[in-house]
Design an enzyme around this catalytic site. Structure first.
Site: not given
Ligand SMILES: [Zn+2]
Length: 388
Positions: A93, A98, A364
Site C-alpha cells: 500500500e 509512491r 505540510r
Molecule cells: Zn504494511
C-alpha cells in the site's frame, strides 16, 4: 435510488476487480510470487489505486492507476548510506502511494512540456504555477489484506498470522519520545502506533506500520514532499477497499476514526468499503501452519504509462549491493532521487538539499507534527539525505 450499502459494495467490487485483473493480466518474467526450489510457495499483498470519475447523473467510471505488491521493509541502518537512492518501505500500500505520486509528477511534467497535453487527473491552476485535481474525481485504495499495525489487530489475534513471533517483545525506548511497539508485539495494546512487523530477530526498521501511515495521510494527504510542493491542495484517499472476509470494522474504526475523533478539525476520513472475494491468487495464508513464505520481491506497475519494475531490497531486482547504495542504473524509478529528477523538469528547485528542502513546506510539516502529537510515540527514522 440504490441503497448506499449496495452502491458501496458495487464500487468496492469494481475497484478490487480492476486492480486484481491488472495484476493478473500483466505478463512478467519475474516479480509475481512463485514456488521456491524446496517446493515452498510464496505469498504477498497486492494494493492499488483507482480513480473514480463521477458525471452529472452520478454515474461513475473507474480506472485503475497503479498497483504494487510487497511485504518487506529495509532496516533503519540502511538510511545511513542510501542517499535517496533506495526505497525503504516496500509494503504494497505504501509502494502504490509512491507510484501514484510518481504518476502525478509525470503528468505535471507533461503539462509543463506541452501546452496541448490534457491530463485525465490533474490540471494547471489558472492563477498560479500550481496544479489541482480535476473536478469530480475520487480515489480508492484497494488492499488485499487489512493494513499491518492497528487496523489488523483482531486478524492477528485470530491466529491467522504466519509471522508469529516466538516471544512477546519488550517495548523499545525511542529517544525521548517515549516507547514504540515493534511490529506485532503486545497485540493486546490497541490504538497504538507500531513499527512495521518483522521477524523478532531481524534488524529494526523504525518505519511505521501501514495502519499508522495511512491514518496520518487522512490528515496531511497522500502527496509526498515533491508532489505537494506543486499541488494547490492536498489529495486524499476517499475509499479504502478491503475484502469483506478479512476487515474488522471495530479495528478499522478505532485505527482510522477514534484516534483522531474530537481532536481534529481537518481530517479527511477514508470511507471503508468491502469487496467480496477478490480472486487474488497469492493471498496471505489463513493459518500459521501453511507451508508458505512471504515473497521477497515487489512488483510495481503504473498502468496509464506502462511502467513496470521489480524491486528487491529497495532497488531494482538484481542491483542490490550489500552495505552500499545501488549504481544509478539500479535505482528504482520511485526512489527519492528519481523524484527529484522529474521535479526539476517542472520548476527550478535551485541548489537542492533534500532534508532541508522538505522542511520548507511549513504547512505540510506542521500538519505532520500535529498528527504525531495526536497519534503519539511516533518513532523517527534516521535521515536519508541527499544533495545535488
Ligand atoms: Zn504494511
Amino acid at each position: 435510488m440504490q441503497d448506499d450499502s449496495i452502491k458501496d459494495k458495487a464500487l468496492a467490487n469494481r475497484v478490487s476487480r480492476l486492480i486484481v485483473d491488472a495484476f493478473n493480466n500483466l505478463s512478467v518474467k519475474s516479480g509475481k510470487p512463485g514456488v521456491r526450489s524446496n517446493g515452498v510457495k510464496e505469498w504477498t499483498v497486492l494494493a492499488g489505486i483507482a480513480m473514480i470519475e463521477i458525471d452529472e447523473t452520478a454515474n461513475y467510471k473507474v480506472s485503475p492507476i497503479c498497483f504494487a505488491t510487497g511485504v518487506k521493509a529495509l532496516p533503519d541502518k540502511v538510511r545511513q548510506y542510501s542517499q535517496g537512492s533506495m526505497v525503504h518501505d516496500m509494503h504494497a500500500e505504501i509502494l502504490t502511494l509512491r507510484l501514484f505520486n510518481w504518476y502525478l509528477l509525470k503528468e505535471m511534467s507533461l503539462l509543463i512540456e506541452n501546452d496541448q497535453y490534457s491530463s485525465q487527473i490533474i490540471e494547471k491552476c489558472e492563477d498560479e504555477a500550481k496544479f489541482s485535481l480535476r473536478e469530480n474525481i475520487e480515489l480508492a485504495l484497494y488492499i488485499s489484506e487489512p493494513p499491518c499495525g492497528d487496523a489488523s489487530m483482531t486478524y492477528i489475534a485470530d491466529e491467522r498470522e504466519p509471522w508469529q513471533e516466538t516471544k512477546p517483545e519488550k517495548r523499545r525506548k525511542v529517544d525521548n519520545e517515549g516507547t514504540v511497539l515493534r511490529g506485532r508485539a503486545n497485540f493486546d495494546q490497541l490504538g497504538k502506533v507500531r513499527t512495521k512487523p518483522g521477524r523478532a530477530d531481524s534488524l529494526i526498521s523504525l518505519s511505521k506500520s501501514c495502519s499508522d501511515k495511512l491514518c496520518m495521510k487522512q490528515l496531511i494527504g497522500i502527496n509526498n514532499c515533491f508532489t505537494s510542493y506543486f499541488m494547490k491542495d492536498p489529495i486524499f484517499i476517499d475509499y479504502l477497499v478491503l475484502p469483506q472476509s478479512k476487515a474488522c470494522e471495530r479495528d478499522l474504526t478505532r485505527c482510522f476514526y477514534d484516534r483522531f475523533q474530537s481532536k481534529d478539525h481537518s481530517v479527511k476520513y477514508m470511507k471503508h468499503i468491502r469487496c467480496d472475494d477478490d480472486g487474488f491468487e497469492f493471498q496471505k495464508p489463513e493459518t500459521c501452519l501453511s507451508k508458505v513464505v512471504p515473497s521477497q520481491l515487489s512488483l510495481l506497475r503504473v498502468i496509464p504509462n506502462g511502467n513496470t519494475q521489480v524491486l528487491n531490497n529497495g532497488v531494482k531486482n538484481g542491483s542490490f549491493i550489500k552495505g552500499k547504495p545501488p549504481k544509478p542504473t539500479g535505482q528504482s524509478f520511485i526512489c527519492n532521487e528519481q523524484f527529484y529528477l522529474i521535479a526539476k523538469t517542472i520548476a527550478n528547485l535551485g541548489s537542492f538539499h533534500y532534508s532541508s528542502w522538505k522542511l520548507q513546506n511549513h504547512q505540510r510539516e506542521s500538519l505532520k507534527e500535529h498528527g504525531r502529537s495526536v497519534l503519539k510515540y511516533w518513532p523517527r527514522t534516521s535521515i536519508d539525505d541527499f544533495q545535488v
